[in-house]
Scaffold this motif. Structure first.
Motif, PDB file in Angstrom:
ATOM      1  N   LYS A  95      -8.312  -2.335  -2.353  1.00  0.00           N
ATOM      2  CA  LYS A  95      -9.755  -2.113  -2.205  1.00  0.00           C
ATOM      3  C   LYS A  95     -10.526  -2.821  -3.314  1.00  0.00           C
ATOM      4  O   LYS A  95     -11.552  -3.458  -3.076  1.00  0.00           O
ATOM      5  CB  LYS A  95     -10.046  -0.613  -2.212  1.00  0.00           C
ATOM      6  CG  LYS A  95     -11.477  -0.258  -1.916  1.00  0.00           C
ATOM      7  CD  LYS A  95     -11.661   1.255  -1.821  1.00  0.00           C
ATOM      8  CE  LYS A  95     -13.095   1.602  -1.472  1.00  0.00           C
ATOM      9  NZ  LYS A  95     -13.280   3.047  -1.336  1.00  0.00           N
ATOM     10  N   SER A 152      -3.117   0.954  -2.622  1.00  0.00           N
ATOM     11  CA  SER A 152      -4.313   1.023  -1.775  1.00  0.00           C
ATOM     12  C   SER A 152      -5.574   0.851  -2.600  1.00  0.00           C
ATOM     13  O   SER A 152      -6.518   0.169  -2.184  1.00  0.00           O
ATOM     14  CB  SER A 152      -4.358   2.346  -1.005  1.00  0.00           C
ATOM     15  OG  SER A 152      -3.348   2.369  -0.022  1.00  0.00           O
ATOM     16  N   LYS A 153      -5.597   1.447  -3.786  1.00  0.00           N
ATOM     17  CA  LYS A 153      -6.760   1.308  -4.677  1.00  0.00           C
ATOM     18  C   LYS A 153      -6.919  -0.142  -5.118  1.00  0.00           C
ATOM     19  O   LYS A 153      -8.027  -0.673  -5.140  1.00  0.00           O
ATOM     20  CB  LYS A 153      -6.605   2.206  -5.907  1.00  0.00           C
ATOM     21  CG  LYS A 153      -6.774   3.669  -5.618  1.00  0.00           C
ATOM     22  CD  LYS A 153      -6.552   4.491  -6.875  1.00  0.00           C
ATOM     23  CE  LYS A 153      -6.555   5.977  -6.544  1.00  0.00           C
ATOM     24  NZ  LYS A 153      -6.236   6.790  -7.723  1.00  0.00           N
ATOM     25  N   LYS A 204       0.811  -1.225   0.000  1.00  0.00           N
ATOM     26  CA  LYS A 204       0.000   0.000   0.000  1.00  0.00           C
ATOM     27  C   LYS A 204       0.844   1.274   0.000  1.00  0.00           C
ATOM     28  O   LYS A 204       0.323   2.362   0.190  1.00  0.00           O
ATOM     29  CB  LYS A 204      -0.926   0.016   1.211  1.00  0.00           C
ATOM     30  CG  LYS A 204      -0.196   0.142   2.537  1.00  0.00           C
ATOM     31  CD  LYS A 204      -1.145   0.289   3.685  1.00  0.00           C
ATOM     32  CE  LYS A 204      -0.372   0.531   4.958  1.00  0.00           C
ATOM     33  NZ  LYS A 204      -1.211   0.814   6.074  1.00  0.00           N
ATOM     34  N   ASP A 216       2.623  -2.637   4.515  1.00  0.00           N
ATOM     35  CA  ASP A 216       3.400  -1.412   4.320  1.00  0.00           C
ATOM     36  C   ASP A 216       4.339  -1.485   3.126  1.00  0.00           C
ATOM     37  O   ASP A 216       4.423  -0.564   2.341  1.00  0.00           O
ATOM     38  CB  ASP A 216       4.186  -1.071   5.580  1.00  0.00           C
ATOM     39  CG  ASP A 216       3.293  -0.527   6.667  1.00  0.00           C
ATOM     40  OD1 ASP A 216       2.232   0.039   6.346  1.00  0.00           O
ATOM     41  OD2 ASP A 216       3.642  -0.684   7.844  1.00  0.00           O
ATOM     42  N   ASP A 248      -0.227   5.098  -3.956  1.00  0.00           N
ATOM     43  CA  ASP A 248      -1.681   5.300  -4.011  1.00  0.00           C
ATOM     44  C   ASP A 248      -2.384   4.195  -4.775  1.00  0.00           C
ATOM     45  O   ASP A 248      -3.461   3.751  -4.396  1.00  0.00           O
ATOM     46  CB  ASP A 248      -2.010   6.649  -4.656  1.00  0.00           C
ATOM     47  CG  ASP A 248      -1.636   7.819  -3.774  1.00  0.00           C
ATOM     48  OD1 ASP A 248      -1.552   7.622  -2.544  1.00  0.00           O
ATOM     49  OD2 ASP A 248      -1.425   8.922  -4.310  1.00  0.00           O
ATOM     50  N   LYS A 293      -3.615  -5.298   3.198  1.00  0.00           N
ATOM     51  CA  LYS A 293      -2.680  -4.255   2.795  1.00  0.00           C
ATOM     52  C   LYS A 293      -1.476  -4.323   3.731  1.00  0.00           C
ATOM     53  O   LYS A 293      -1.632  -4.448   4.936  1.00  0.00           O
ATOM     54  CB  LYS A 293      -3.325  -2.873   2.893  1.00  0.00           C
ATOM     55  CG  LYS A 293      -4.406  -2.640   1.875  1.00  0.00           C
ATOM     56  CD  LYS A 293      -4.882  -1.203   1.858  1.00  0.00           C
ATOM     57  CE  LYS A 293      -5.674  -0.872   3.085  1.00  0.00           C
ATOM     58  NZ  LYS A 293      -6.251   0.480   3.052  1.00  0.00           N
TER      59      LYS A 293
END
Length: 117
Positions: free
Chosen positions: A38, A34-35, A28, A59, A31, A57
């Motif tokens: 999801k 993270s998307k 993640k 690091d 950007d 997720k």
């Protein structure tokens, strides 16, 4: 310090650790990571794989040259430069049907017992 075994058992069930067959780790740090995480969760839920597949997720997966990156265990299948279109393929072909996406892989290292040298 003693653990509260009832609370721990509830957390195991909530995390689906008792039914999980595959674990997807998604970096993640960027950007897009993270998307994609999801999107993966949504696609896993839509495919009704939630009891068998967990998306987490993390690091950093220490391979930042082709982000976003994810790895699927126990197969140890590493996918890089994930695009939105790759997410549904990973869910349908790999997570549901058990077939690795050969054209999208950059490394495979399955979790197996290694013989001592």
């Amino acid at each position: 310090m003693a653990r509260d075994d009832d609370k721990l058992a509830k957390r195991v069930r909530k995390a689906r650790a008792d039914t999980m067959q595959r674990h997807v780790l998604v970096c993640k740090e960027c950007d897009k990571g993270s998307k994609r995480a999801k999107q993966l969760r949504k696609a896993v839920n839509g495919a009704r794989l939630r009891d068998r597949v967990t998306v987490t997720k993390v690091d950093c997966l220490d391979i930042c040259t082709a982000e976003p990156v994810c790895v699927v265990y126990p197969e140890g299948a590493w996918y890089a430069s994930l695009k939105k279109k790759d997410v549904q393929r990973i869910v349908d072909e790999h997570l549901d049907e058990g077939r690795l996406l050969e054209d999208a892989l950059f490394h495979v290292n399955a979790l197996t017992e290694h013989e001592a040298a």
